[in-house]
Design an enzyme around this catalytic site. Sequence first.
Site, PDB file in Angstrom:
ATOM      1  N   PRO A   2     -29.295  12.309 -23.987  1.00 55.42           N
ATOM      2  CA  PRO A   2     -28.711  12.722 -22.615  1.00 55.42           C
ATOM      3  C   PRO A   2     -29.656  13.002 -21.591  1.00 55.42           C
ATOM      4  O   PRO A   2     -30.358  13.982 -21.935  1.00 55.42           O
ATOM      5  CB  PRO A   2     -27.680  13.755 -22.930  1.00 55.42           C
ATOM      6  CG  PRO A   2     -27.561  13.588 -24.544  1.00 55.42           C
ATOM      7  CD  PRO A   2     -28.903  13.139 -25.091  1.00 55.42           C
ATOM      8  N   GLU A   3     -29.541  12.586 -20.424  1.00 55.52           N
ATOM      9  CA  GLU A   3     -30.499  13.078 -19.310  1.00 55.52           C
ATOM     10  C   GLU A   3     -29.657  14.095 -18.164  1.00 55.52           C
ATOM     11  O   GLU A   3     -28.191  14.124 -18.566  1.00 55.52           O
ATOM     12  CB  GLU A   3     -31.167  11.998 -18.921  1.00 55.52           C
ATOM     13  CG  GLU A   3     -31.961  11.265 -19.740  1.00 55.52           C
ATOM     14  CD  GLU A   3     -32.712  10.086 -19.188  1.00 55.52           C
ATOM     15  OE1 GLU A   3     -33.121   9.784 -17.846  1.00 55.52           O
ATOM     16  OE2 GLU A   3     -32.842   8.805 -19.699  1.00 55.52           O
ATOM     17  N   ARG A 110     -27.943  13.793 -35.742  1.00 49.78           N
ATOM     18  CA  ARG A 110     -29.223  13.688 -35.888  1.00 49.78           C
ATOM     19  C   ARG A 110     -30.117  15.007 -35.968  1.00 49.78           C
ATOM     20  O   ARG A 110     -30.991  14.931 -36.217  1.00 49.78           O
ATOM     21  CB  ARG A 110     -29.912  12.712 -35.135  1.00 49.78           C
ATOM     22  CG  ARG A 110     -29.193  11.297 -35.349  1.00 49.78           C
ATOM     23  CD  ARG A 110     -30.055  10.039 -34.676  1.00 49.78           C
ATOM     24  NE  ARG A 110     -31.423  10.204 -34.997  1.00 49.78           N
ATOM     25  CZ  ARG A 110     -32.289   9.302 -34.238  1.00 49.78           C
ATOM     26  NH1 ARG A 110     -31.800   8.680 -33.583  1.00 49.78           N
ATOM     27  NH2 ARG A 110     -33.615   9.043 -34.984  1.00 49.78           N
TER      28      ARG A 110
END
Length: 267
Positions: A2-3, A110
């Site tokens: 995500p940015e 993750r």
Amino acid sequence: MPELPEVETIVQQLNKHIVGKRIQSAQVLEQKRVDKSIEKAVPSTVVRAWRRAKAIIIELEKKKYLLVRLGMTGHFHYAPKPESLGKDEKFAGVKFYLQDGSVLSYTDIRKFGSVRVLNEARLQKELAQFGPEPLGKEFTATKFKEMLAKKPKANIKVTLMDQNFIAGIGNIYAQEALYHAGIDPKRKIGTLKVPEIQKLHQAIQQVLRQSIAHNGTTVKNYVHIEGSGGFQKYLTVYEKTHCPQKHLITKVRMGGRGTYYCSRCQK
Ligand SMILES: [Zn+2]
């Protein structure tokens, strides 16, 4: 990963769903990446939530802050009742039970993300490392030119992704902004002319704003609280075979990251 637009989308939704509500209890299920002490930081009312760079800050009462980094796969689910949380909730790292019976959970398969509880001094220290916000008032074309002038030998694409230089831009939006500005990602900063810098400044703000308007980009596993992003339909070069002008895309590796560009549209 995500940015800025993806994190901004999630923050807007957190404001909608949890700000002003009281967290009655919290259950930490994954202690390596989530502070166990969150359980002791509640009960507390959520004062506000905001974004800095790619980080989410959730302010609780008495100036306690939850600092959330989503990493690669971190995401939130919100459900009016605990039993309506999705099936991946057995992997949740932390669950927040609100007074109105609803529940907010954070899951990170993750485990590159984290949720920390901090006081104000530690929060300020954490946030001080970031460069200016690209959608902030202080980030003018003149300011951008001054910032770039300090790094003439650095590569433009790698520098755009440097969180100390400018906050919130990652691999997708660096490439998209460079396409819209017509700049080859392999260029050194010192070779950029003033009109190119102005164009890049405008392109950065434009792609970020447009992506926020579409709730971010979902190419792999990004989900916001209410579903998937929509900006992937508007990508021009990232993971594409052809640019919008139907030219063949070139892929190179830069700083270990796959980088896509059009050698005809970008000079
Ligand atoms: Zn092209």
